[in-house]
Write a protein that holds these residues in place. Sequence first.
Motif, PDB file in Angstrom:
ATOM      1  N   THR A 147       0.848  -1.192   0.000  1.00 41.28           N
ATOM      2  CA  THR A 147       0.000   0.000   0.000  1.00 41.28           C
ATOM      3  C   THR A 147       0.884   1.243   0.000  1.00 41.28           C
ATOM      4  OG1 THR A 147      -1.733  -1.156   1.252  1.00 41.28           O
ATOM      5  CG2 THR A 147      -1.807   1.251   1.233  1.00 41.28           C
ATOM      6  N   VAL A 148       0.490   2.235  -0.786  1.00 36.54           N
ATOM      7  CA  VAL A 148       1.175   3.521  -0.795  1.00 36.54           C
ATOM      8  C   VAL A 148       0.156   4.602  -0.442  1.00 36.54           C
ATOM      9  CG1 VAL A 148       2.494   5.199  -2.137  1.00 36.54           C
ATOM     10  CG2 VAL A 148       2.797   2.746  -2.568  1.00 36.54           C
ATOM     11  N   GLU A 174       3.814   2.149   2.459  1.00 40.15           N
ATOM     12  CA  GLU A 174       4.623   3.349   2.290  1.00 40.15           C
ATOM     13  C   GLU A 174       3.764   4.593   2.525  1.00 40.15           C
ATOM     14  OE1 GLU A 174       7.515   3.536  -0.953  1.00 40.15           O
ATOM     15  OE2 GLU A 174       6.574   1.709  -1.728  1.00 40.15           O
ATOM     16  N   ILE A 175       4.339   5.572   3.223  1.00 38.03           N
ATOM     17  CA  ILE A 175       3.639   6.814   3.531  1.00 38.03           C
ATOM     18  C   ILE A 175       4.535   7.975   3.106  1.00 38.03           C
ATOM     19  CG2 ILE A 175       2.569   8.203   5.336  1.00 38.03           C
ATOM     20  CD1 ILE A 175       2.364   5.551   6.985  1.00 38.03           C
ATOM     21  N   VAL A 196      -2.482 -14.129  11.319  1.00 36.34           N
ATOM     22  CA  VAL A 196      -1.064 -13.786  11.415  1.00 36.34           C
ATOM     23  C   VAL A 196      -0.819 -12.593  10.496  1.00 36.34           C
ATOM     24  CG1 VAL A 196       1.306 -14.555  11.041  1.00 36.34           C
ATOM     25  CG2 VAL A 196      -0.398 -16.176  11.911  1.00 36.34           C
ATOM     26  N   HIS A 197      -0.206 -11.556  11.023  1.00 38.08           N
ATOM     27  CA  HIS A 197      -0.042 -10.312  10.270  1.00 38.08           C
ATOM     28  C   HIS A 197       1.350  -9.739  10.506  1.00 38.08           C
ATOM     29  CE1 HIS A 197      -1.494  -5.880   9.542  1.00 38.08           C
ATOM     30  NE2 HIS A 197      -0.847  -6.359   8.501  1.00 38.08           N
ATOM     31  N   LEU A 198       2.150  -9.681   9.447  1.00 36.39           N
ATOM     32  CA  LEU A 198       3.442  -9.003   9.473  1.00 36.39           C
ATOM     33  C   LEU A 198       3.331  -7.744   8.631  1.00 36.39           C
ATOM     34  CD1 LEU A 198       5.965 -11.950   8.875  1.00 36.39           C
ATOM     35  CD2 LEU A 198       4.995 -11.149  11.029  1.00 36.39           C
ATOM     36  N   ALA A 199       3.749  -6.606   9.170  1.00 32.99           N
ATOM     37  CA  ALA A 199       3.639  -5.350   8.422  1.00 32.99           C
ATOM     38  C   ALA A 199       4.829  -4.463   8.723  1.00 32.99           C
ATOM     39  CB  ALA A 199       2.348  -4.625   8.772  1.00 32.99           C
ATOM     40  N   SER A 200       5.387  -3.873   7.661  1.00 29.94           N
ATOM     41  CA  SER A 200       6.413  -2.850   7.796  1.00 29.94           C
ATOM     42  C   SER A 200       5.870  -1.571   7.177  1.00 29.94           C
ATOM     43  CB  SER A 200       7.705  -3.274   7.094  1.00 29.94           C
ATOM     44  OG  SER A 200       8.320  -4.354   7.768  1.00 29.94           O
ATOM     45  N   HIS A 201       5.838  -0.507   7.964  1.00 28.19           N
ATOM     46  CA  HIS A 201       5.388   0.800   7.494  1.00 28.19           C
ATOM     47  C   HIS A 201       6.608   1.712   7.363  1.00 28.19           C
ATOM     48  CE1 HIS A 201       0.889   0.546   8.851  1.00 28.19           C
ATOM     49  NE2 HIS A 201       1.348  -0.623   8.439  1.00 28.19           N
ATOM     50  N   TYR A 202       6.726   2.372   6.217  1.00 25.42           N
ATOM     51  CA  TYR A 202       7.829   3.311   5.982  1.00 25.42           C
ATOM     52  C   TYR A 202       7.227   4.685   5.683  1.00 25.42           C
ATOM     53  CZ  TYR A 202       9.488  -1.322   4.516  1.00 25.42           C
ATOM     54  OH  TYR A 202       9.741  -2.671   4.429  1.00 25.42           O
ATOM     55  N   PRO A 227       6.745   0.370  12.363  1.00 22.00           N
ATOM     56  CA  PRO A 227       6.786   1.638  11.614  1.00 22.00           C
ATOM     57  C   PRO A 227       8.170   2.291  11.648  1.00 22.00           C
ATOM     58  CG  PRO A 227       5.744   1.965  13.744  1.00 22.00           C
ATOM     59  CD  PRO A 227       6.148   0.526  13.687  1.00 22.00           C
ATOM     60  N   SER A 228       8.606   2.805  10.498  1.00 20.06           N
ATOM     61  CA  SER A 228       9.855   3.567  10.381  1.00 20.06           C
ATOM     62  C   SER A 228       9.514   4.936   9.804  1.00 20.06           C
ATOM     63  CB  SER A 228      10.843   2.858   9.458  1.00 20.06           C
ATOM     64  OG  SER A 228      11.155   1.564   9.941  1.00 20.06           O
ATOM     65  N   ILE A 229       9.788   5.988  10.556  1.00 27.78           N
ATOM     66  CA  ILE A 229       9.452   7.348  10.134  1.00 27.78           C
ATOM     67  C   ILE A 229      10.744   8.119   9.918  1.00 27.78           C
ATOM     68  CG2 ILE A 229       8.267   9.481  10.764  1.00 27.78           C
ATOM     69  CD1 ILE A 229       6.371   7.806  12.492  1.00 27.78           C
ATOM     70  N   HIS A 230      10.923   8.613   8.701  1.00 21.86           N
ATOM     71  CA  HIS A 230      12.138   9.330   8.332  1.00 21.86           C
ATOM     72  C   HIS A 230      11.834  10.824   8.226  1.00 21.86           C
ATOM     73  CE1 HIS A 230      14.188   5.518   7.482  1.00 21.86           C
ATOM     74  NE2 HIS A 230      13.003   5.125   7.053  1.00 21.86           N
TER      75      HIS A 230
END
Length: 404
Positions: A147-148, A174-175, A196-202, A227-230
């Motif tokens: 998802t974007v 992606e955000i 079962v839910h694996l999620a990486s948010h960037y 979540p990774s917030i840059h």
Amino acid sequence: MTNAAATMDPAQHGLKAHSDGGWDSKVPVQTRSARPKSTDVADFPRVTGREAVWKFTPVAELDALLNGELDGSRVAASVSGPEGISSEWIARDDARIGRAGIPEERGAAAAWTAFREAHLLTVSAEEKVTAIVTRDTLDAAPRAGHTVIEAKPQSQGLVILENRGTAHLSENVEIVVGDGAQLTVVSVQQWDDDAVHLASHYATVGRDASLTHIVVSLGGGIVRLNPSIHLDHEGANGEALGAYFADAGQHLEHQVYLDHDAPHTRSRVTYKGALQGEGAHTVWIGDVLIRRSATGTDSYEQNRNLVLSEGTRADSIPNLEIETGDIEGAGHASATGRFDDEHIFYLQSRGISEEEARKLVVRGFLLEVIAQIGDAATEERLQAAIEAELAETDLVRAAAVKGA
């Protein structure tokens, strides 16, 4: 004159690797920013559970998502929202994919390798609009999603990702927050017990823009959302909030990363969780990096866990890495414990029963985060879900057992 390089003994101590071979590649990664990144699952070794990023996770139960073949077709979702928010599917080679970040571990890379199309949500309204994305028709087949979410410059929006029913899902979200935009993204996990839910948010946050990222994890057998917030533009603001309630046998894990890479950025991290029942396990790891370029940074992270019964486990690890001394402030805190007896006594002195006093404390503890969502219907539904969780536990008896 003799060339020193030509006469240097190549066998001189310190000029070659040790005889055991490969010593330089076996040094473990010490910091979050140094982790290798790739969108290809083949670039990551198989997970053993001894890796720092996986050591708290029940990896044996994730084999299908880490090593199996994933269905990369569209993840069915319904979208409700007014004008100012558009929804479309884009091909995996679209230039709008990969702007916010890429995987740092095998689970996210497996999902990235497998997905065929990404669901793109674009916020363009200058007055705040709300979109709700509901996924409740999945099945137990292992699948990958992507998802974007993009907020155009100067836009304002709230995007709520609702996850319900059963699933065996690994996904990347992606955000992208444009300059001057104000965006809130909420991910709600109310999966069935077998999910079962694996999620990486960037996320990448633009100049003078703000992102509020909220995670609410209540359901699912295993939920691991990182979540990774840059904050890589001057004046960017990032808030990462989370609330979770783990029941017997549930594993709820959140690894949060705030990367300050521009001057005068600000971040706040607050995650709060409650645990009840034998085998309830929560994991929170908070990494904050303040790079040399991030002068004037203001950052603080905290995690609080409220233990309601015996047999639970809460792992909480805050990490702070600072590469410049020219900052406004930075700090972290972590605490795990039972009810504050003084709070309970105060409420009882006002005529409230002990059971209701304990429930009031839990409500207030978690609803502090949920109240930040900004959508009344969602907040009310999650409050009701927490009430249902509390109704299943005799908090007075649990407290008596802990005090024995």
